[in-house]
Scaffold this motif. Structure first.
Motif, PDB file in Angstrom:
ATOM      1  N   ALA A  61      29.167  34.219  35.120  1.00  0.00           N
ATOM      2  CA  ALA A  61      28.512  34.972  34.742  1.00  0.00           C
ATOM      3  C   ALA A  61      29.514  36.334  33.820  1.00  0.00           C
ATOM      4  O   ALA A  61      28.173  36.710  33.559  1.00  0.00           O
ATOM      5  N   TYR A  62      30.222  36.321  34.293  1.00  0.00           N
ATOM      6  CA  TYR A  62      30.855  37.737  34.161  1.00  0.00           C
ATOM      7  C   TYR A  62      32.048  37.272  33.074  1.00  0.00           C
ATOM      8  O   TYR A  62      32.954  38.010  32.539  1.00  0.00           O
ATOM      9  N   ARG A  63      31.895  35.384  32.434  1.00  0.00           N
ATOM     10  CA  ARG A  63      32.733  35.567  30.850  1.00  0.00           C
ATOM     11  C   ARG A  63      32.436  36.563  30.113  1.00  0.00           C
ATOM     12  O   ARG A  63      31.184  36.631  29.676  1.00  0.00           O
ATOM     13  N   GLY A  64      33.265  37.309  29.402  1.00  0.00           N
ATOM     14  CA  GLY A  64      33.241  37.456  28.080  1.00  0.00           C
ATOM     15  C   GLY A  64      32.912  39.288  28.602  1.00  0.00           C
ATOM     16  O   GLY A  64      32.284  40.350  27.655  1.00  0.00           O
ATOM     17  N   ARG A  65      32.747  39.895  29.497  1.00  0.00           N
ATOM     18  CA  ARG A  65      32.135  41.270  30.381  1.00  0.00           C
ATOM     19  C   ARG A  65      33.114  41.436  31.480  1.00  0.00           C
ATOM     20  O   ARG A  65      33.945  41.492  31.290  1.00  0.00           O
ATOM     21  N   SER A  66      33.280  43.380  30.753  1.00  0.00           N
ATOM     22  CA  SER A  66      33.812  43.629  31.135  1.00  0.00           C
ATOM     23  C   SER A  66      33.703  44.603  32.735  1.00  0.00           C
ATOM     24  O   SER A  66      32.776  44.947  33.027  1.00  0.00           O
ATOM     25  N   VAL A  67      34.653  44.128  33.905  1.00  0.00           N
ATOM     26  CA  VAL A  67      34.482  44.463  34.670  1.00  0.00           C
ATOM     27  C   VAL A  67      35.664  45.612  35.225  1.00  0.00           C
ATOM     28  O   VAL A  67      36.801  45.192  35.373  1.00  0.00           O
ATOM     29  N   LEU A  68      35.098  46.533  36.590  1.00  0.00           N
ATOM     30  CA  LEU A  68      35.483  47.039  37.560  1.00  0.00           C
ATOM     31  C   LEU A  68      35.660  46.879  37.972  1.00  0.00           C
ATOM     32  O   LEU A  68      35.040  47.379  39.453  1.00  0.00           O
ATOM     33  N   VAL A  69      36.726  46.805  39.355  1.00  0.00           N
ATOM     34  CA  VAL A  69      36.767  46.122  40.354  1.00  0.00           C
ATOM     35  C   VAL A  69      36.980  47.520  41.347  1.00  0.00           C
ATOM     36  O   VAL A  69      38.059  47.981  41.255  1.00  0.00           O
ATOM     37  N   VAL A  70      36.335  48.058  42.143  1.00  0.00           N
ATOM     38  CA  VAL A  70      36.729  49.339  43.448  1.00  0.00           C
ATOM     39  C   VAL A  70      37.160  48.438  44.120  1.00  0.00           C
ATOM     40  O   VAL A  70      36.806  48.296  44.707  1.00  0.00           O
ATOM     41  N   GLY A  71      38.580  49.236  44.695  1.00  0.00           N
ATOM     42  CA  GLY A  71      39.225  48.983  45.737  1.00  0.00           C
ATOM     43  C   GLY A  71      39.967  47.860  45.941  1.00  0.00           C
ATOM     44  O   GLY A  71      39.812  46.366  45.558  1.00  0.00           O
ATOM     45  N   GLY A  72      41.707  47.508  46.187  1.00  0.00           N
ATOM     46  CA  GLY A  72      42.122  46.794  46.721  1.00  0.00           C
ATOM     47  C   GLY A  72      42.679  46.402  47.436  1.00  0.00           C
ATOM     48  O   GLY A  72      43.161  45.542  48.673  1.00  0.00           O
ATOM     49  N   GLY A  73      41.943  46.536  48.632  1.00  0.00           N
ATOM     50  CA  GLY A  73      41.573  45.729  50.153  1.00  0.00           C
ATOM     51  C   GLY A  73      41.230  44.261  50.251  1.00  0.00           C
ATOM     52  O   GLY A  73      41.542  43.540  49.223  1.00  0.00           O
ATOM     53  N   ASN A  74      41.187  43.754  51.742  1.00  0.00           N
ATOM     54  CA  ASN A  74      40.473  42.223  50.931  1.00  0.00           C
ATOM     55  C   ASN A  74      39.555  41.534  50.008  1.00  0.00           C
ATOM     56  O   ASN A  74      39.670  40.701  48.835  1.00  0.00           O
ATOM     57  N   SER A  75      38.207  41.935  50.219  1.00  0.00           N
ATOM     58  CA  SER A  75      36.977  42.070  49.346  1.00  0.00           C
ATOM     59  C   SER A  75      37.912  42.591  47.640  1.00  0.00           C
ATOM     60  O   SER A  75      37.331  41.069  47.565  1.00  0.00           O
ATOM     61  N   GLY A  76      38.211  43.197  47.509  1.00  0.00           N
ATOM     62  CA  GLY A  76      38.813  43.446  46.227  1.00  0.00           C
ATOM     63  C   GLY A  76      39.466  42.370  45.748  1.00  0.00           C
ATOM     64  O   GLY A  76      39.142  41.791  44.249  1.00  0.00           O
ATOM     65  N   PHE A  77      40.324  41.268  46.892  1.00  0.00           N
ATOM     66  CA  PHE A  77      41.399  41.302  46.186  1.00  0.00           C
ATOM     67  C   PHE A  77      40.784  39.649  45.834  1.00  0.00           C
ATOM     68  O   PHE A  77      41.044  38.891  45.319  1.00  0.00           O
ATOM     69  N   ASP A  78      40.255  39.590  46.493  1.00  0.00           N
ATOM     70  CA  ASP A  78      39.444  38.071  47.234  1.00  0.00           C
ATOM     71  C   ASP A  78      38.432  37.928  45.580  1.00  0.00           C
ATOM     72  O   ASP A  78      38.425  37.139  44.867  1.00  0.00           O
ATOM     73  N   VAL A  79      37.510  39.406  45.210  1.00  0.00           N
ATOM     74  CA  VAL A  79      36.620  39.073  43.773  1.00  0.00           C
ATOM     75  C   VAL A  79      37.661  39.273  43.038  1.00  0.00           C
ATOM     76  O   VAL A  79      37.481  38.083  41.686  1.00  0.00           O
ATOM     77  N   LEU A  80      39.355  39.670  42.918  1.00  0.00           N
ATOM     78  CA  LEU A  80      40.193  39.584  41.758  1.00  0.00           C
ATOM     79  C   LEU A  80      40.150  37.781  42.175  1.00  0.00           C
ATOM     80  O   LEU A  80      41.133  37.706  40.132  1.00  0.00           O
TER      81      LEU A  80
END
Length: 279
Positions: A61-80
């Motif tokens: 669903a994020y294909r072609g969308r600009s995304v800002l991930v806030v937070g570099g903890g475990n969940s942030g890196f899992d998302v990235l």
């Protein structure tokens, strides 16, 4: 469960199906219960979408969308780690401080296999070992916009229950320019997100990956089994609380894997309850 009380050495557990009286209680409902989304200034005006990492859903669903991930903890890196495998639009990681990061594998070796050894060492030493491993695996991340490393990942885990991030592709995506590291978020205005260094972004989606709150306070707070922040008050590392007959399984992060730690806690609770029944 609606409420839990203790009188005369026995617990009274109020549920939708009535009251249960018992000598021992094991709470194993999970630690990450309440997703936290910061109340940023102006966020109600944001014309894009704000969601929590828990609601990531289908990464296609994020294909072609600009995304800002806030937070570099475990969940942030899992998302990235997941988003780095999709052809998104611009992808940013907002950081206020340097994260502690371990690679999923180092030279083909699964790093988590060292966790039992790490758990047996002094926390300050593990801080250094994690920092050195991060440097060996990724080099100097400041050249990619990361804040300077602090060598305190294990301390933050023990004292603040902030899990160490695990990289499985996100750092490589930063190195090739797919993910851009930016400063922390300060406020929103319409389609814009302002950062602490004065720059502005206009993402389609903002993903808050800043952690979770505890749901234990309402249940265990009156017993004194958790502190004001909802963190368990434990005796030792195996889930036994200061309240006799009460154990928490899977609620405390550790340097071992989550499942290994939960298994150790469950076995300890089972042995303790068996001794109670025999006494």
């Amino acid at each position: 469960a609606l409420s839990l009380s203790r009188t005369g050495g026995h617990f009274g557990l109020e549920t939708n199906a009535g009251t249960i009286h018992t000598q021992a209680v094991v709470v194993a409902t999970g630690r990450d219960a309440v997703p936290i989304v910061p109340r940023w200034k102006g966020m109600e005006t944001f014309t894009g979408q704000i969601l929590h990492a828990a609601d990531l859903g289908d990464i296609q669903a994020y294909r072609g969308r600009s995304v800002l991930v806030v937070g570099g903890g475990n969940s942030g890196f899992d998302v990235l780690n997941h988003l780095s495998r999709v052809d998104t639009g611009p992808l940013w990681l907002a950081l206020r401080r340097a994260p502690g990061i371990l690679p999923k594998r180092l030279g083909g070796f699964a790093v988590h296999r060292l966790s039992p050894l790490m758990a047996s060492l002094p926390t300050r030493l593990v801080d250094r070992l994690v920092g050195w491993t991060q440097r060996i695996a990724f080099g100097d991340l400041t050249r990619h916009g990361f804040p300077a490393a602090r060598f305190d990942a294990a301390t933050r885990l023990v004292e603040n229950q902030i899990a160490i991030a695990v990289d499985d592709g996100a750092v490589a995506a930063v190195e090739r320019g797919q993910i851009t590291v930016v400063a922390g978020v300060t406020e929103f205005s319409g389609s814009n997100v302002m950062l602490s260094d004065g720059t502005t972004l206009a993402p389609d989606i903002v993903i808050a990956a800043v952690g979770y709150g505890s749901a234990l306070m309402s249940l265990l707070g009156p017993l004194g089994a958790v502190d004001e922040a909802g963190r368990p008050r434990l005796r030792g590392r195996l889930g036994e609380t200061a309240v006799p007959g009460l154990w928490l399984v899977g609620m405390q992060p550790s340097l071992t894997s989550y499942f290994q730690q939960a298994q150790r806690e469950a076995r300890h609770a089972a042995r303790s309850i068996a001794r109670m029944r025999c006494s």
